[in-house]
Write a protein that holds these residues in place. Structure first.
Motif, mmCIF file in Angstrom:
data_model
loop_
_atom_site.group_PDB
_atom_site.id
_atom_site.type_symbol
_atom_site.label_atom_id
_atom_site.label_comp_id
_atom_site.label_asym_id
_atom_site.label_seq_id
_atom_site.Cartn_x
_atom_site.Cartn_y
_atom_site.Cartn_z
ATOM 1 N N TRP A 127 8.429 -1.609 -6.182
ATOM 2 C CA TRP A 127 9.100 -2.262 -7.501
ATOM 3 C C TRP A 127 9.606 -3.840 -6.723
ATOM 4 N N ASN A 128 10.268 -3.438 -5.832
ATOM 5 C CA ASN A 128 11.806 -4.490 -4.956
ATOM 6 C C ASN A 128 10.591 -5.215 -4.356
ATOM 7 N N ARG A 129 9.403 -5.001 -3.891
ATOM 8 C CA ARG A 129 8.852 -6.081 -2.705
ATOM 9 C C ARG A 129 7.681 -6.039 -4.320
ATOM 10 N N ALA A 130 7.548 -5.287 -5.030
ATOM 11 C CA ALA A 130 6.551 -6.740 -5.202
ATOM 12 C C ALA A 130 6.843 -7.383 -6.410
ATOM 13 N N GLN A 167 -1.802 -7.931 -7.257
ATOM 14 C CA GLN A 167 -2.344 -7.495 -7.012
ATOM 15 C C GLN A 167 -3.119 -7.409 -6.245
ATOM 16 N N ASP A 168 -1.776 -6.576 -5.105
ATOM 17 C CA ASP A 168 -2.626 -5.693 -3.534
ATOM 18 C C ASP A 168 -2.679 -4.224 -3.591
ATOM 19 N N GLU A 169 -3.858 -3.955 -3.771
ATOM 20 C CA GLU A 169 -4.074 -1.988 -3.454
ATOM 21 C C GLU A 169 -2.700 -1.471 -3.276
ATOM 22 N N GLU A 170 -2.308 -2.037 -1.721
ATOM 23 C CA GLU A 170 -1.500 -1.463 -1.334
ATOM 24 C C GLU A 170 -0.174 -1.061 -1.799
ATOM 25 N N VAL A 171 0.115 -2.268 -2.202
ATOM 26 C CA VAL A 171 1.776 -2.553 -3.379
ATOM 27 C C VAL A 171 1.369 -1.744 -4.585
ATOM 28 N N ARG A 172 0.160 -1.487 -5.194
ATOM 29 C CA ARG A 172 0.357 -1.156 -6.472
ATOM 30 C C ARG A 172 -0.022 0.209 -5.732
ATOM 31 N N ALA A 173 -0.484 1.018 -4.704
ATOM 32 C CA ALA A 173 -0.214 2.627 -4.445
ATOM 33 C C ALA A 173 1.662 2.788 -4.162
ATOM 34 N N ALA A 174 1.675 1.946 -3.491
ATOM 35 C CA ALA A 174 3.359 2.545 -3.442
ATOM 36 C C ALA A 174 3.646 2.543 -5.103
ATOM 37 N N ILE A 175 3.829 2.072 -6.218
ATOM 38 C CA ILE A 175 4.679 2.016 -6.497
ATOM 39 C C ILE A 175 3.856 2.883 -7.425
#
Length: 578
Positions: free
Chosen positions: A326-329, A342-350
């Motif tokens: 979440w911090n990154r996002a 909207q980045d799938e890599e970011v979403r996958a981590a969350i």
């Protein structure tokens, strides 16, 4: 010619010391209480009829972040609306002194993230006529104030001044740097600082810097904190506010005991929280406080008592920062956030972090409430509000179920579609008044942690005083008026080294609240309302107060029947006194 400035007559006096209430009059002269009870021999220029009302000491708010706001709002609202007559600034190690002119924008960017104070408001509203900490105190002494204030030396700007930002974030101080920090703390204490403050939340700080990295003090080593404690020991004055959660609770608490021992001064421990269902959370902390004080260590626990929620948009929200994903996002510009959401890599981590939390605890555990239980409260400010209206009132989980999505995808899809202006609401899950009373009546507990002046777009903790009296005293009858005013005024003033405030006593400064207990109300309830009253036309959330007949600071009325008088009798309290 009159003999007194103000007479508060026919009131029920609760003096803050736990002495039983009594019916009587109170006279004020030259900013101080001239007489309590009996029959005065002269007349007063002004009378306040307190028949049927409570007359009590003004409230002392130990945990605020009004360092910027006090420069454009003398009353430090919302606290000033709710009977607070004295505030302590510079909490959590955050503040604006010492800061070189070329570091001002960076300092404001830091506060715009870690305490969510609007950057544009700071740019427009701050005076910035100081560089050093003693010069900051001179500014505080000079500007109009509707409340009294003390201030810590905040450790983050101190470390940055001495070491430089990057070094302060990445390594311990050298012996020479440590000596310089100690010298500057001595200088600040000579000028009137009340001590120092520090936040230590580790590398995954829930209150990160504007670039997503931990705050300077989050990774500060033990030795550097203890060195500053030695300064207070040498002087035998001042106190320390510390927020510390690094992942090892036993180690964190042991360090705070060590700091209390090295400094020989009071520690304000943040925070003692009450769970609705798990009494061991607050009971274990209270047991620790009892044990520490039994050893002669003066450690006071500041308790979170306010019944308020979080209403937020992902445009501004910063309190998921303890989650690396979440911090990154949530770090960066508006466009950067839109892209990352909207980045799938970011979403996958969350999603992975969310699923792990649910598997372990049965639900996500986050500030603002479980993510899946968040309610879509408003889409009014969204660019396509009409198309999103059907989501209002639904939980994130309901939206996810209807769309066949993971709750994180449902939340982020909705946020992106609404231009990051979809407002999410943490629902009121209820409070346990019995557990709250346990926490507050423990020997070393102080209500508060208002965070006044911080998280302005989604939190209204400055209303805690009114809420506390209306809820725990009047409605639940768990706490007596005498105990409540001891906790709201006398005990915090004592813990923080106020010399002559926090009580009603002849000769003491006349910081007084006059109110109708039956009429006390925080309005609107739960998350408040939006007010566009900050510099640069910025907005914040506010909760107003009802039921206060008069609020007096140093004998001068600042609010009467909820209306501001325009008077600014507040003072800078150096070393706890005017």
């Amino acid at each position: 010619m009159t003999d007194y400035d103000v007479l508060i007559k026919n009131g029920t006096i609760v003096d803050g010391t736990r002495v039983p209430r009594f019916k009587g009059d109170l006279w004020i002269k030259d900013g101080r209480i001239a007489q309590i009870g009996g029959r005065a021999t002269g007349k007063a220029a002004r009378e306040i009829d307190a028949e049927g009302l409570i007359v009590a000491p003004g409230f002392v708010d130990l945990h605020t972040h009004y360092d910027a706001q006090i420069q454009w709002d003398p009353y430090c609202t919302i606290s000033g609306w709710h009977g607070v007559t004295s505030v302590v600034l510079g909490n959590c190690g955050f503040g604006f002194a010492p800061v070189m002119p070329e570091g001002r924008d960076r300092a404001m960017l830091t506060m715009s993230r870690t305490e969510a104070i609007p950057f544009e408001s700071m740019k427009a509203g701050m005076i910035w006529d100081w560089v050093t900490f003693p010069e900051w105190l001179e500014t505080l002494a000079r500007i109009p104030k509707g409340v009294n204030c003390l201030t810590y030396m905040p450790v983050a700007p101190l470390m940055t001044w001495v070491m430089g930002l990057e070094a302060a974030k990445t390594r311990p101080a050298t012996r020479q740097e440590q000596a310089e920090m100690k010298s500057l703390l001595h200088e600040a204490m000579d000028a009137g600082a009340c001590g120092f403050s520090v936040q230590r939340l580790g590398k995954n700080s829930v209150q990160a810097d504007f670039d997503g990295t931990p705050m300077v003090t989050d990774t500060m080593c033990d030795e550097d904190v203890l060195a500053l404690g030695e300064v207070l020991a040498e002087r035998d004055e001042g106190f320390i506010q510390i927020t510390q959660f690094t992942g090892d609770l036993d180690k964190d608490l042991a360090f705070q005991e060590r700091l209390a021992g090295v400094s020989g001064r009071p520690i304000l421990h943040n925070i003692v929280a009450v769970s609705r269902e798990k009494p061991e959370i607050h009971r274990n902390r209270l047991q620790w406080l009892d044990g520490a004080n039994a050893k002669g260590l003066r450690i006071f626990g500041q308790g979170a008592t306010i019944r308020t929620g979080f209403a937020f948009t992902l445009e501004h929200w910063n309190l998921y920062d303890s989650s690396p994903a979440w911090n990154r996002a949530t770090t960066g510009t508006f466009d950067e956030k839109m892209a990352k959401f909207q980045d799938e890599e970011v979403r996958a981590a969350i999603r992975a972090e969310t699923d792990a939390a649910i598997e372990k605890l049965g639900r996500t555990q986050a500030l603002g409430g479980p993510i899946e239980e968040l309610v879509i409260q408003s889409v009014d400010d969204c660019p396509n509000a009409e198309a999103l209206e059907g989501y209002v009132g639904k939980t994130v989980q309901q939206v996810a179920d209807e769309a066949g999505k993971h709750p994180i995808d449902a939340m982020l899809d909705l946020a992106v579609e609404g231009g990051l202006k979809v407002e999410f609401l943490g629902r009121d899950r209820g409070q346990n008044a019995d557990y709250m009373a346990e926490m507050i009546t423990a020997p070393y507990s102080i209500p508060g942690v208002s965070d006044g002046g911080a998280h302005t777009k989604f939190f209204t903790g400055g209303a805690y005083t009114t809420d506390f009296l209306g809820w725990m005293v009047r409605d639940e009858k768990k706490i007596t008026l005498e105990e409540a005013h001891y906790r709201l005024s006398y005990l915090p003033a004592f813990a923080a080294g106020f010399r002559d405030r926090g009580f009603l006593r002849e000769g003491a400064p006349a910081d007084v609240v006059v109110y109708d207990l039956d009429a006390l109300e925080v309005t609107p309830t739960w998350v408040g309302e939006v007010a566009h009253d900050f510099p640069a036309d910025e907005w914040r959330r506010v909760q107003h107060a009802k039921g206060y007949r008069a609020i007096l600071v140093n004998g001068v009325t600042t609010f009467e029947d909820g209306e501001c008088t325009g008077s600014t009798p507040g003072q800078l309290l150096r070393h706890g006194r005017a």
